[in-house]
Design a protein around this motif. Structure first.
Motif, PDB file in Angstrom:
ATOM      1  N   ALA A 231      28.072  37.872  40.967  1.00 48.95           N
ATOM      2  CA  ALA A 231      28.919  39.068  42.054  1.00 48.95           C
ATOM      3  C   ALA A 231      28.639  38.501  43.514  1.00 48.95           C
ATOM      4  O   ALA A 231      29.769  38.477  44.183  1.00 48.95           O
ATOM      5  CB  ALA A 231      28.333  40.405  41.731  1.00 48.95           C
ATOM      6  N   VAL A 232      27.877  37.934  43.695  1.00 49.16           N
ATOM      7  CA  VAL A 232      27.445  37.390  45.302  1.00 49.16           C
ATOM      8  C   VAL A 232      28.308  36.291  45.472  1.00 49.16           C
ATOM      9  O   VAL A 232      29.142  36.295  46.514  1.00 49.16           O
ATOM     10  CB  VAL A 232      25.962  37.110  45.566  1.00 49.16           C
ATOM     11  CG1 VAL A 232      25.814  36.352  46.890  1.00 49.16           C
ATOM     12  CG2 VAL A 232      25.084  38.290  45.414  1.00 49.16           C
ATOM     13  N   LEU A 233      28.532  35.635  44.424  1.00 48.35           N
ATOM     14  CA  LEU A 233      29.405  34.155  44.620  1.00 48.35           C
ATOM     15  C   LEU A 233      30.904  34.891  44.714  1.00 48.35           C
ATOM     16  O   LEU A 233      31.699  34.083  45.581  1.00 48.35           O
ATOM     17  CB  LEU A 233      29.170  33.389  43.238  1.00 48.35           C
ATOM     18  CG  LEU A 233      28.053  32.142  43.382  1.00 48.35           C
ATOM     19  CD1 LEU A 233      28.122  31.543  41.997  1.00 48.35           C
ATOM     20  CD2 LEU A 233      28.396  31.368  44.411  1.00 48.35           C
ATOM     21  N   ALA A 234      31.260  35.490  43.916  1.00 44.10           N
ATOM     22  CA  ALA A 234      32.608  36.190  43.913  1.00 44.10           C
ATOM     23  C   ALA A 234      32.951  36.771  45.456  1.00 44.10           C
ATOM     24  O   ALA A 234      34.201  36.427  45.972  1.00 44.10           O
ATOM     25  CB  ALA A 234      32.764  37.027  42.831  1.00 44.10           C
ATOM     26  N   LEU A 235      32.034  37.345  45.706  1.00 40.76           N
ATOM     27  CA  LEU A 235      32.182  37.994  47.127  1.00 40.76           C
ATOM     28  C   LEU A 235      32.342  37.157  48.318  1.00 40.76           C
ATOM     29  O   LEU A 235      33.032  37.024  49.029  1.00 40.76           O
ATOM     30  CB  LEU A 235      31.500  39.107  47.462  1.00 40.76           C
ATOM     31  CG  LEU A 235      31.338  40.573  46.760  1.00 40.76           C
ATOM     32  CD1 LEU A 235      30.005  41.265  47.084  1.00 40.76           C
ATOM     33  CD2 LEU A 235      32.543  41.066  47.097  1.00 40.76           C
ATOM     34  N   GLN A 236      31.409  36.105  48.194  1.00 45.68           N
ATOM     35  CA  GLN A 236      31.319  34.917  49.314  1.00 45.68           C
ATOM     36  C   GLN A 236      32.432  33.978  49.114  1.00 45.68           C
ATOM     37  O   GLN A 236      32.951  33.346  50.120  1.00 45.68           O
ATOM     38  CB  GLN A 236      30.205  34.410  49.071  1.00 45.68           C
ATOM     39  CG  GLN A 236      28.868  35.153  49.537  1.00 45.68           C
ATOM     40  CD  GLN A 236      27.625  34.304  49.582  1.00 45.68           C
ATOM     41  OE1 GLN A 236      27.332  33.249  49.189  1.00 45.68           O
ATOM     42  NE2 GLN A 236      26.640  34.910  50.009  1.00 45.68           N
ATOM     43  N   THR A 237      33.177  33.578  48.018  1.00 51.17           N
ATOM     44  CA  THR A 237      34.083  32.766  47.958  1.00 51.17           C
ATOM     45  C   THR A 237      35.624  33.032  47.475  1.00 51.17           C
ATOM     46  O   THR A 237      36.371  32.371  47.590  1.00 51.17           O
ATOM     47  CB  THR A 237      33.656  31.681  46.597  1.00 51.17           C
ATOM     48  OG1 THR A 237      33.960  32.417  45.264  1.00 51.17           O
ATOM     49  CG2 THR A 237      32.260  31.207  46.954  1.00 51.17           C
ATOM     50  N   GLY A 238      35.642  34.349  47.123  1.00 49.66           N
ATOM     51  CA  GLY A 238      36.704  34.796  46.808  1.00 49.66           C
ATOM     52  C   GLY A 238      37.301  34.449  45.412  1.00 49.66           C
ATOM     53  O   GLY A 238      38.352  34.785  44.778  1.00 49.66           O
ATOM     54  N   ALA A 239      36.427  33.504  44.644  1.00 43.54           N
ATOM     55  CA  ALA A 239      36.593  33.096  43.495  1.00 43.54           C
ATOM     56  C   ALA A 239      36.567  34.433  42.236  1.00 43.54           C
ATOM     57  O   ALA A 239      35.775  35.443  42.593  1.00 43.54           O
ATOM     58  CB  ALA A 239      35.659  31.971  42.855  1.00 43.54           C
ATOM     59  N   PRO A 240      37.422  34.423  41.298  1.00 42.24           N
ATOM     60  CA  PRO A 240      37.510  35.627  40.426  1.00 42.24           C
ATOM     61  C   PRO A 240      36.383  35.522  39.546  1.00 42.24           C
ATOM     62  O   PRO A 240      35.827  34.474  38.878  1.00 42.24           O
ATOM     63  CB  PRO A 240      38.980  35.485  39.674  1.00 42.24           C
ATOM     64  CG  PRO A 240      39.108  34.057  39.831  1.00 42.24           C
ATOM     65  CD  PRO A 240      38.456  33.705  40.915  1.00 42.24           C
ATOM     66  N   LEU A 241      35.697  36.577  39.398  1.00 47.61           N
ATOM     67  CA  LEU A 241      34.562  36.812  38.419  1.00 47.61           C
ATOM     68  C   LEU A 241      34.954  37.558  37.178  1.00 47.61           C
ATOM     69  O   LEU A 241      35.673  38.545  37.193  1.00 47.61           O
ATOM     70  CB  LEU A 241      33.406  37.762  39.041  1.00 47.61           C
ATOM     71  CG  LEU A 241      32.291  38.251  38.224  1.00 47.61           C
ATOM     72  CD1 LEU A 241      31.492  37.068  37.615  1.00 47.61           C
ATOM     73  CD2 LEU A 241      31.374  39.124  39.088  1.00 47.61           C
ATOM     74  N   HIS A 242      34.676  36.938  35.856  1.00 46.88           N
ATOM     75  CA  HIS A 242      34.907  37.380  34.833  1.00 46.88           C
ATOM     76  C   HIS A 242      33.679  37.577  33.941  1.00 46.88           C
ATOM     77  O   HIS A 242      33.154  36.555  33.758  1.00 46.88           O
ATOM     78  CB  HIS A 242      36.044  36.652  34.118  1.00 46.88           C
ATOM     79  CG  HIS A 242      37.385  36.777  34.585  1.00 46.88           C
ATOM     80  ND1 HIS A 242      38.422  37.523  34.089  1.00 46.88           N
ATOM     81  CD2 HIS A 242      37.913  36.375  35.778  1.00 46.88           C
ATOM     82  CE1 HIS A 242      39.488  37.606  34.904  1.00 46.88           C
ATOM     83  NE2 HIS A 242      39.096  36.380  35.924  1.00 46.88           N
ATOM     84  N   PRO A 243      33.491  38.773  33.172  1.00 47.65           N
ATOM     85  CA  PRO A 243      32.380  38.539  32.156  1.00 47.65           C
ATOM     86  C   PRO A 243      33.035  37.482  30.867  1.00 47.65           C
ATOM     87  O   PRO A 243      34.040  37.547  30.650  1.00 47.65           O
ATOM     88  CB  PRO A 243      32.296  39.887  31.709  1.00 47.65           C
ATOM     89  CG  PRO A 243      32.717  40.715  32.923  1.00 47.65           C
ATOM     90  CD  PRO A 243      34.002  40.011  33.489  1.00 47.65           C
ATOM     91  N   VAL A 244      32.208  36.871  30.441  1.00 50.12           N
ATOM     92  CA  VAL A 244      32.736  35.977  29.237  1.00 50.12           C
ATOM     93  C   VAL A 244      31.488  36.294  28.111  1.00 50.12           C
ATOM     94  O   VAL A 244      30.344  36.034  28.461  1.00 50.12           O
ATOM     95  CB  VAL A 244      32.363  34.604  29.627  1.00 50.12           C
ATOM     96  CG1 VAL A 244      32.933  33.866  28.496  1.00 50.12           C
ATOM     97  CG2 VAL A 244      33.585  34.306  30.862  1.00 50.12           C
ATOM     98  N   THR A 245      32.098  36.460  26.911  1.00 47.48           N
ATOM     99  CA  THR A 245      31.057  36.938  25.879  1.00 47.48           C
ATOM    100  C   THR A 245      31.403  35.854  24.614  1.00 47.48           C
ATOM    101  O   THR A 245      32.416  35.476  24.635  1.00 47.48           O
ATOM    102  CB  THR A 245      31.063  38.027  25.146  1.00 47.48           C
ATOM    103  OG1 THR A 245      32.353  38.598  24.864  1.00 47.48           O
ATOM    104  CG2 THR A 245      30.545  39.108  26.505  1.00 47.48           C
ATOM    105  N   VAL A 246      30.347  35.436  24.154  1.00 41.33           N
ATOM    106  CA  VAL A 246      30.345  34.761  22.713  1.00 41.33           C
ATOM    107  C   VAL A 246      29.771  35.174  21.628  1.00 41.33           C
ATOM    108  O   VAL A 246      28.657  35.548  21.490  1.00 41.33           O
ATOM    109  CB  VAL A 246      29.661  33.042  23.087  1.00 41.33           C
ATOM    110  CG1 VAL A 246      30.152  32.263  21.905  1.00 41.33           C
ATOM    111  CG2 VAL A 246      30.224  32.678  24.519  1.00 41.33           C
ATOM    112  N   ALA A 247      30.604  35.142  20.532  1.00 41.14           N
ATOM    113  CA  ALA A 247      30.013  35.549  19.235  1.00 41.14           C
ATOM    114  C   ALA A 247      30.310  34.395  18.125  1.00 41.14           C
ATOM    115  O   ALA A 247      31.320  33.511  18.383  1.00 41.14           O
ATOM    116  CB  ALA A 247      30.992  36.727  18.688  1.00 41.14           C
ATOM    117  N   TYR A 248      29.520  34.502  17.127  1.00 38.75           N
ATOM    118  CA  TYR A 248      29.898  33.532  16.009  1.00 38.75           C
ATOM    119  C   TYR A 248      30.889  34.024  15.052  1.00 38.75           C
ATOM    120  O   TYR A 248      31.063  34.995  14.680  1.00 38.75           O
ATOM    121  CB  TYR A 248      28.511  33.143  15.354  1.00 38.75           C
ATOM    122  CG  TYR A 248      27.675  32.062  15.986  1.00 38.75           C
ATOM    123  CD1 TYR A 248      28.386  30.785  16.066  1.00 38.75           C
ATOM    124  CD2 TYR A 248      26.265  32.144  16.287  1.00 38.75           C
ATOM    125  CE1 TYR A 248      27.323  29.653  16.548  1.00 38.75           C
ATOM    126  CE2 TYR A 248      25.695  31.501  16.874  1.00 38.75           C
ATOM    127  CZ  TYR A 248      26.105  30.038  17.096  1.00 38.75           C
ATOM    128  OH  TYR A 248      25.391  29.045  17.558  1.00 38.75           O
TER     129      TYR A 248
END
Length: 321
Positions: A231-248
């Motif tokens: 979240a801090v990175l997204a606020l500081q850079t404007g890069a979009p933040l997405h949750p990413v999940t992985v299942a088998y």
């Protein structure tokens, strides 16, 4: 007497570190030589043995899974723990063998859901921040992203002994994933920001942060602490933040990109980060509830499970990665 106890403890720690290095080295060398069906069958048997022995990590996994499936009875929970350990050991078998996988296998064994999110972010030249839980095989996910889209940067704990940490860094480097040490290096945030400015991908495991910077959220109906770095990175850079999940699944992994986490338009940085972390936790909670056996959390994550003296003050600053 005190010095003797300290000395004995240090000797035990060194012996434990050497044993860990020997064990992981054996895994990388011996497991890679086994025929693939035999290797995965062996790790499944090891998982079943560990589940039956109910060591500390298995008991913690059970306590965490009870939150994910609160209506599960004892028999159902036992099955879920066994499947969770099989998923966890599958991750390790993958890890020991993945360095030998060609690009075609990495990509061909990845089923992607909503992959347009990362493609659109990179096409816009803004970089991409992914917040991941300890689910499925996150190294496989990073290898796919590096093979298909752009170089990936992550952060990892500095393992002991140093040779073991170096081996993991080299392994992930072969997958296209660069790694920064969580401790003992230079400041993380400037390096992560620079990486995003090159229109690359940052992926950070986020579902456990018991440091003073951890942000308290609701996860699976209970209070837990998430790492605020994405979240801090997204606020500081404007890069979009997405949750990413992985299942088998039977073929490999299912890699899901969740909708972008949008910061509120007003409030202090702390307040905005807290709102964003809750959005991440909501996505994690849904994914974990859908595939609880693939959440490899063998450590304490919920505030209720912590000793009161170990819970950092909520007033601690929400910074760091």
């Amino acid at each position: 007497m005190g010095q003797r106890r300290v000395g004995r403890r240090r000797v035990r720690e060194r012996l434990g570190q050497r044993a860990a290095l020997a064990g992981y080295s054996a895994g990388w060398s011996l497991v890679r030589r086994l025929p693939e069906p035999a290797a995965y069958a062996l790790f499944a048997r090891l998982a079943d043995v560990a589940a039956r022995r109910r060591g500390r990590g298995v008991r913690r996994l059970e306590a965490n899974l009870r939150r994910a499936v609160p209506d599960a009875g004892p028999a159902e929970l036992d099955v879920l723990v066994r499947e969770g350990m099989r998923s966890y050991l599958r991750y390790w078998c993958d890890t020991f063998r993945m360095s030998d996988w060609p690009r075609e296998r990495v990509v061909g064994t990845t089923r992607v859901v909503n992959g347009h999110h990362v493609a659109e972010a990179l096409a816009a030249g803004r970089g991409f921040v992914g917040a991941l839980p300890h689910m499925g095989n996150w190294d496989h996910a990073g290898a796919w992203a590096a093979a298909v889209h752009a170089p990936v940067l992550s952060v990892a704990e500095r393992l002991r002994p140093e040779e073991l940490y170096d081996r993991f860094v080299a392994h992930r480097g072969r997958l296209g994933i660069s790694v920064l040490p969580l401790t003992g290096g230079t400041s993380l945030l400037p390096q992560l920001r620079d990486w995003l400015r090159e229109n690359r991908i940052v992926c950070l495991l986020t579902d456990r942060d018991l440091t003073a910077s951890g942000v308290e959220v609701d996860l699976l109906g209970e209070r837990a602490r998430l790492a605020p770095g994405p979240a801090v990175l997204a606020l500081q850079t404007g890069a979009p933040l997405h949750p990413v999940t992985v299942a088998y699944d039977e073929r490999g992994i299912v890699l899901t990109f969740h909708p972008q986490v949008r910061p509120p338009s007003s409030g202090t940085t702390r307040e905005r980060v807290a709102v964003m972390c809750q959005q991440v936790a909501d996505a994690f909670g849904g994914a974990i509830a859908a595939a609880p056996q693939d959440w490899h959390m063998l450590q304490r994550v919920f505030v209720a499970d912590l000793d009161p003296g170990r819970v950092p003050s909520p007033s601690a600053p929400a910074t760091g990665a």
